[in-house]
Design a protein around this motif. Structure first.
Motif, mmCIF file in Angstrom:
data_model
loop_
_atom_site.group_PDB
_atom_site.id
_atom_site.type_symbol
_atom_site.label_atom_id
_atom_site.label_comp_id
_atom_site.label_asym_id
_atom_site.label_seq_id
_atom_site.Cartn_x
_atom_site.Cartn_y
_atom_site.Cartn_z
ATOM 1 N N GLN A 57 -13.366 -4.402 25.148
ATOM 2 C CA GLN A 57 -13.690 -4.507 23.725
ATOM 3 C C GLN A 57 -14.953 -3.702 23.418
ATOM 4 O O GLN A 57 -16.016 -4.215 23.100
ATOM 5 C CB GLN A 57 -13.806 -5.976 23.321
ATOM 6 C CG GLN A 57 -12.454 -6.669 23.383
ATOM 7 C CD GLN A 57 -12.521 -8.148 23.093
ATOM 8 O OE1 GLN A 57 -13.544 -8.666 22.663
ATOM 9 N NE2 GLN A 57 -11.420 -8.845 23.315
ATOM 10 N N LYS A 58 -14.774 -2.387 23.556
ATOM 11 C CA LYS A 58 -15.824 -1.401 23.315
ATOM 12 C C LYS A 58 -15.331 -0.437 22.240
ATOM 13 O O LYS A 58 -14.126 -0.355 21.974
ATOM 14 C CB LYS A 58 -16.127 -0.620 24.600
ATOM 15 C CG LYS A 58 -16.504 -1.469 25.798
ATOM 16 C CD LYS A 58 -16.602 -0.594 27.034
ATOM 17 C CE LYS A 58 -16.875 -1.415 28.286
ATOM 18 N NZ LYS A 58 -16.872 -0.570 29.509
ATOM 19 N N PRO A 59 -16.241 0.335 21.633
ATOM 20 C CA PRO A 59 -15.837 1.250 20.556
ATOM 21 C C PRO A 59 -14.661 2.163 20.890
ATOM 22 O O PRO A 59 -13.723 2.290 20.107
ATOM 23 C CB PRO A 59 -17.120 2.046 20.292
ATOM 24 C CG PRO A 59 -18.220 1.102 20.632
ATOM 25 C CD PRO A 59 -17.712 0.315 21.799
ATOM 26 N N THR A 60 -14.700 2.795 22.065
ATOM 27 C CA THR A 60 -13.638 3.743 22.430
ATOM 28 C C THR A 60 -12.279 3.075 22.437
ATOM 29 O O THR A 60 -11.285 3.617 21.915
ATOM 30 C CB THR A 60 -13.920 4.357 23.814
ATOM 31 O OG1 THR A 60 -15.161 5.059 23.767
ATOM 32 C CG2 THR A 60 -12.806 5.320 24.217
ATOM 33 N N TYR A 61 -12.204 1.870 23.013
ATOM 34 C CA TYR A 61 -10.915 1.192 23.148
ATOM 35 C C TYR A 61 -10.459 0.558 21.836
ATOM 36 O O TYR A 61 -9.264 0.407 21.606
ATOM 37 C CB TYR A 61 -10.989 0.167 24.289
ATOM 38 C CG TYR A 61 -11.289 0.842 25.601
ATOM 39 C CD1 TYR A 61 -10.327 1.615 26.240
ATOM 40 C CD2 TYR A 61 -12.560 0.769 26.171
ATOM 41 C CE1 TYR A 61 -10.609 2.266 27.423
ATOM 42 C CE2 TYR A 61 -12.851 1.424 27.347
ATOM 43 C CZ TYR A 61 -11.874 2.175 27.972
ATOM 44 O OH TYR A 61 -12.160 2.841 29.140
ATOM 45 N N LEU A 62 -11.405 0.221 20.993
ATOM 46 C CA LEU A 62 -11.030 -0.258 19.658
ATOM 47 C C LEU A 62 -10.386 0.878 18.853
ATOM 48 O O LEU A 62 -9.434 0.654 18.097
ATOM 49 C CB LEU A 62 -12.258 -0.797 18.922
ATOM 50 C CG LEU A 62 -12.864 -2.091 19.473
ATOM 51 C CD1 LEU A 62 -14.078 -2.499 18.654
ATOM 52 C CD2 LEU A 62 -11.840 -3.219 19.481
ATOM 53 N N ILE A 63 -10.905 2.097 19.035
ATOM 54 C CA ILE A 63 -10.281 3.261 18.381
ATOM 55 C C ILE A 63 -8.869 3.459 18.907
ATOM 56 O O ILE A 63 -7.934 3.729 18.143
ATOM 57 C CB ILE A 63 -11.134 4.522 18.604
ATOM 58 C CG1 ILE A 63 -12.488 4.376 17.914
ATOM 59 C CG2 ILE A 63 -10.408 5.772 18.078
ATOM 60 C CD1 ILE A 63 -13.493 5.467 18.275
ATOM 61 N N PHE A 64 -8.692 3.314 20.221
ATOM 62 C CA PHE A 64 -7.346 3.410 20.797
ATOM 63 C C PHE A 64 -6.406 2.388 20.161
ATOM 64 O O PHE A 64 -5.229 2.675 19.918
ATOM 65 C CB PHE A 64 -7.395 3.177 22.309
ATOM 66 C CG PHE A 64 -7.989 4.309 23.101
ATOM 67 C CD1 PHE A 64 -8.184 5.553 22.524
ATOM 68 C CD2 PHE A 64 -8.347 4.131 24.430
ATOM 69 C CE1 PHE A 64 -8.731 6.609 23.255
ATOM 70 C CE2 PHE A 64 -8.878 5.169 25.171
ATOM 71 C CZ PHE A 64 -9.085 6.415 24.589
ATOM 72 N N CYS A 65 -6.928 1.199 19.883
ATOM 73 C CA CYS A 65 -6.110 0.151 19.249
ATOM 74 C C CYS A 65 -5.666 0.567 17.849
ATOM 75 O O CYS A 65 -4.502 0.356 17.477
ATOM 76 C CB CYS A 65 -6.893 -1.165 19.172
ATOM 77 S SG CYS A 65 -6.932 -2.068 20.706
ATOM 78 N N HIS A 66 -6.564 1.142 17.084
ATOM 79 C CA HIS A 66 -6.207 1.592 15.741
ATOM 80 C C HIS A 66 -5.151 2.698 15.801
ATOM 81 O O HIS A 66 -4.209 2.712 15.008
ATOM 82 C CB HIS A 66 -7.451 2.078 14.995
ATOM 83 C CG HIS A 66 -8.335 0.980 14.505
ATOM 84 N ND1 HIS A 66 -8.086 0.280 13.333
ATOM 85 C CD2 HIS A 66 -9.464 0.441 15.030
ATOM 86 C CE1 HIS A 66 -9.027 -0.622 13.153
ATOM 87 N NE2 HIS A 66 -9.873 -0.555 14.162
ATOM 88 N N LEU A 67 -5.310 3.612 16.769
ATOM 89 C CA LEU A 67 -4.309 4.670 16.934
ATOM 90 C C LEU A 67 -2.966 4.087 17.369
ATOM 91 O O LEU A 67 -1.905 4.508 16.881
ATOM 92 C CB LEU A 67 -4.799 5.693 17.969
ATOM 93 C CG LEU A 67 -5.977 6.571 17.556
ATOM 94 C CD1 LEU A 67 -6.449 7.415 18.743
ATOM 95 C CD2 LEU A 67 -5.610 7.481 16.393
#
Length: 320
Positions: A57-67
């Motif tokens: 639950q870090k910024p990079t992986y949250l972006i992956f979730c949105h994608l």
């Protein structure tokens, strides 16, 4: 049902792949179903693993979730209809269902493009100002920027849909595509559709070129900063953290830019090939991206290795 000054269109007819012989309907529907299954399983897996693994639950992986969410929604909006066409010979889509599908097709593509811009910003801050990364790019910041990416295109796409719905349609209601998109629909209009075409092109170029320009500039700065570092090992290690983002960005932008440039210089594809290319660049990245997230990012790879080791130990223990 919308009453125009030409005719009343109640339904549209989805052609799919023009010229495809009936004996290939079964295999094509099976392939499309497998593609939809890959998109659904892969992207749901990414959403679930980030949700339940606190370390991700870090910024990079949250972006992956949105994608992953945009990919999942795009596949859900487009593929079931064309699968139904070839599986059960159901080619009819209602007037309003068609325009609803058109809205989501262009809205999700635009949202995905802006989220890729957020992903480039993530790498830019992480590499160019690493000491301030944790304070500048928090989970709250990421969710806020991605939230803007979701909200911003809504009014533009509503404008696009309303404008297209106002067009007077001729007797033809045949959409030569696998799903309802703006170009296919306005080509059925009876009056001059120049304004609608320019409006759509303007929105498309803004949603495509603004994020792409930002992404290119970000990676130019990243490369300059990395090259200034003395250690070649450090350069390679730093650039390797950008690999997933570069692959994902390339899969999204390169095919689209190729098609737009080909049209710009006057090179035209035949209808069947054009539809095939559009289906490829619209859906293959959505199926491939989860594999990139899993095998090109160290954190997810490590978690998968640990979980696989636990499964093997459990199976071994159970056997004995």
């Amino acid at each position: 049902m919308l009453l125009t000054n030409i005719t009343t269109i109640k339904d549209f007819f989805i052609v799919g792949f023009p010229g495809l012989l009936p004996e290939y309907y079964g295999p094509v529907s099976a392939l499309l179903f497998l593609l939809f299954l890959a998109i659904a399983v892969g992207n749901v897996f990414i959403l679930v693993i980030v949700k339940y693994e606190k370390s991700l639950q870090k910024p990079t992986y949250l972006i992956f979730c949105h994608l992953a969410l945009t990919d999942l929604m795009f596949g859900t909006v487009t593929l079931p209809r064309v699968i139904s066409k070839y599986w059960s010979d159901n080619s009819i889509i209602s007037f309003y269902a068609c325009f609803t599908q058109m809205f989501f097709v262009h809205y999700l593509a635009s949202t995905h493009s802006f989220i890729l811009m957020v992903m480039a910003l993530d790498r830019f801050i992480a590499i160019c100002v690493p000491l301030r990364y944790t304070s500048l790019f928090t989970n709250t910041t990421v969710n806020g920027l991605c939230g803007i990416s979701w909200i911003m295109p809504i009014s533009w796409m509503v404008t696009l849909v309303v404008d297209a719905m106002k067009l007077p349609f001729c007797n033809s209601n045949i959409i030569v595509q696998c799903y309802c998109d703006h170009n296919s629909i306005i080509s059925l209009g009876c009056e001059n559709v120049r304004f609608s075409a320019i409006l759509a092109l303007g929105f498309a170029m803004f949603c495509l070129l603004v994020p792409l320009a930002f992404i290119i500039l970000s990676y130019i700065f990243i490369i300059v900063v990395v090259l200034q570092r003395s250690s070649s090992t450090g350069r390679i290690k730093t650039l390797s953290t950008c690999t997933p983002q570069l692959i994902i960005t390339g899969l999204y932008y390169f095919p689209r830019c190729f098609v737009y440039l080909a049209n710009f210089v006057g090179f035209t594809f035949n209808v069947s090939l054009h539809i095939f290319i559009v289906m490829l660049y619209s859906h293959i990245p959505a199926a491939v991206n989860p594999l990139i997230y899993c095998f090109k990012t160290q954190d997810i790879k490590e978690i998968l290795k640990i979980k696989w080791s636990k499964v093997k130990i459990h199976l071994t223990t159970k056997t004995f």
